[in-house]
Scaffold this active site. Structure first.
Site, mmCIF file in Angstrom:
data_model
loop_
_atom_site.group_PDB
_atom_site.id
_atom_site.type_symbol
_atom_site.label_atom_id
_atom_site.label_comp_id
_atom_site.label_asym_id
_atom_site.label_seq_id
_atom_site.Cartn_x
_atom_site.Cartn_y
_atom_site.Cartn_z
ATOM 1 N N SER A 1 -4.151 -39.444 -26.719
ATOM 2 C CA SER A 1 -4.124 -37.960 -26.219
ATOM 3 C C SER A 1 -3.820 -37.102 -27.163
ATOM 4 C CB SER A 1 -2.553 -37.889 -25.288
ATOM 5 O OG SER A 1 -2.724 -36.525 -24.819
ATOM 6 N N ASP B 1 -8.654 -39.876 -15.422
ATOM 7 C CA ASP B 1 -8.120 -39.005 -16.238
ATOM 8 C C ASP B 1 -8.322 -37.499 -15.633
ATOM 9 O OD1 ASP B 1 -6.587 -37.313 -18.119
ATOM 10 O OD2 ASP B 1 -7.313 -38.603 -19.860
ATOM 11 N N HIS C 1 -4.477 -39.949 -16.551
ATOM 12 C CA HIS C 1 -4.348 -39.845 -18.122
ATOM 13 C C HIS C 1 -3.434 -41.062 -18.742
ATOM 14 C CE1 HIS C 1 -4.556 -37.630 -21.859
ATOM 15 N NE2 HIS C 1 -3.021 -37.611 -21.783
#
Length: 370
Positions: free
Chosen positions: A157, A318, A351
């Site tokens: 991320s 995601d 995610h």
């Protein structure tokens, strides 16, 4: 066969007169860090792990026997694992403006820190920092340890933002770069989505335009922000297993009544808000919104500077940092004849598959590091 890591020790790094990429200067920066494995004689086996938005340096192992969970990437960091601590010296560092500055396991400098000029918390007077600033303070730590090159840098991320920034900003330092659920630059759609997280904080009257430190954290605003973060980071198949289906009668009769699943989500996030600073959420959001690998110029121009072999691992489902953001980097690097590879992580968490399902890519990561 894999073995457990020994108990992890949190350490503290401090540097003075730290210049940010926007020209601001912080009189002092203190950040926590930890390491796993041993640095070899020529200091050539260092692997840097850069953490995600809501994380900290605790990437693997446990600090103490009472810890309920190990570090977030414990499934791939450790003896005999994909990032093998029998082979590599693996380091990770807390971020500036860390989400949880009040946690006893976090050392960070941010808006909740005391401004030496006023003897009060910085609040919104803290300068806006960039992803490149995280890289620069990590570099200062490495240099203090006598490390001048990274076998690899990897992160999920916003940690993936840092990993790519490392490879672009300091191409001679980095041999391999692993971007998990990342991007090279955020588009308007993603920037506007992240703004909702900040709006959750600002909508709470207790936020007081950032001047709440004498009165206590705006917990309702923090809970709303964290609920949005968790919601965006998950996928329906996993989220719906955690929260009750909307079957109750009250919302059908009273517009003021909320569905049970909404109350459950907010209650969960309120319980997690103990160590969180509301202003830090705003700074973390802004750093992500402003991210462009290389900070200035265009992504294509900046990726040309990169010399590292690269691996992009977006999550197939995601909804937060959609796979096309990582694919954009991969395709530009491939077009420039750079050594690069792309594979999507599959799972049910969206995610969060970049953390929860990362072990499914262990063999690929291990081969890439070889």
């Amino acid at each position: 066969m894999t073995k457990a890591l020994p108990w992890v020790q949190k350490q503290r790094f401090t540097t003075a007169n730290f210049s940010l990429v926007n020209g601001a200067v912080l009189p002092q920066v203190a950040l926590g860090w930890e390491a796993y494995g041993q640095l070899n004689a020529d200091k050539s086996n260092a692997v840097l792990i850069t953490h995600h938005f809501s994380g900290n340096s605790h990437a693997a192992g446990r600090y103490r026997q009472s810890d309920a969970e190990a570090g977030y990437w414990d499934s791939i960091i450790g003896p005999g694992k994909a990032i093998d601590t029998d082979r590599f010296y693996v380091l990770s560092m807390d971020s500036l403006c860390n989400l949880q500055p009040f946690s006893p396991d976090v050392v960070t400098t941010g808006p909740a820190s005391i401004n030496p000029a006023t003897a009060k918390p910085y609040g919104l007077d803290f300068p806006v920092y960039a992803i490149g600033d995280l890289v620069n303070v990590q570099k200062a730590l490495l240099e203090s340890l006598g490390i001048g090159h990274l076998h690899a840098v990897a992160g999920p991320s916003s940690g993936a933002f840092q990993a790519l920034e490392w490879a672009v900003r300091y191409p001679d330092w980095v041999s391999r770069m692993i971007s998990v659920i990342g991007a090279g630059q955020l588009d308007a759609w993603t920037v506007c989505g992240l703004e909702r997280w900040s709006d959750g904080v600002k909508s709470d009257p207790a936020w007081q335009d950032g001047h709440y430190y004498d009165d206590g954290q705006p917990l309702a605003g923090i809970a709303r922000a964290m609920a949005s973060i968790f919601y965006d980071a998950t996928y329906p198949s996993s989220f719906n297993r955690l929260y009750a289906p909307p079957s109750e009668a009250a919302p059908r009769q009273d517009i003021r009544a909320r569905h049970q699943c909404v109350d459950q989500l907010l209650a969960t996030m309120t319980a997690k808000a103990e160590f969180v600073d509301a202003n830090s959420i705003l700074y973390l959001v802004r750093a992500s919104q402003n991210f462009l690998a290389g900070f200035e110029g265009t992504l294509a121009e900046n990726l040309e500077k990169l010399r590292a072999k690269t691996l992009f691992l977006p999550a197939r489902h995601d909804r937060l940092l959609m796979p096309y953001l990582a694919r954009q980097c991969y395709e530009q690097l491939a077009a420039a004849d750079k050594l690069t590879h792309y594979q999507e992580v599959d799972g049910c968490w969206g995610h969060l598959d970049g953390i929860a399902s990362i072990a499914s890519e262990s063999e690929l990561i291990k081969a890439f590091l070889d």
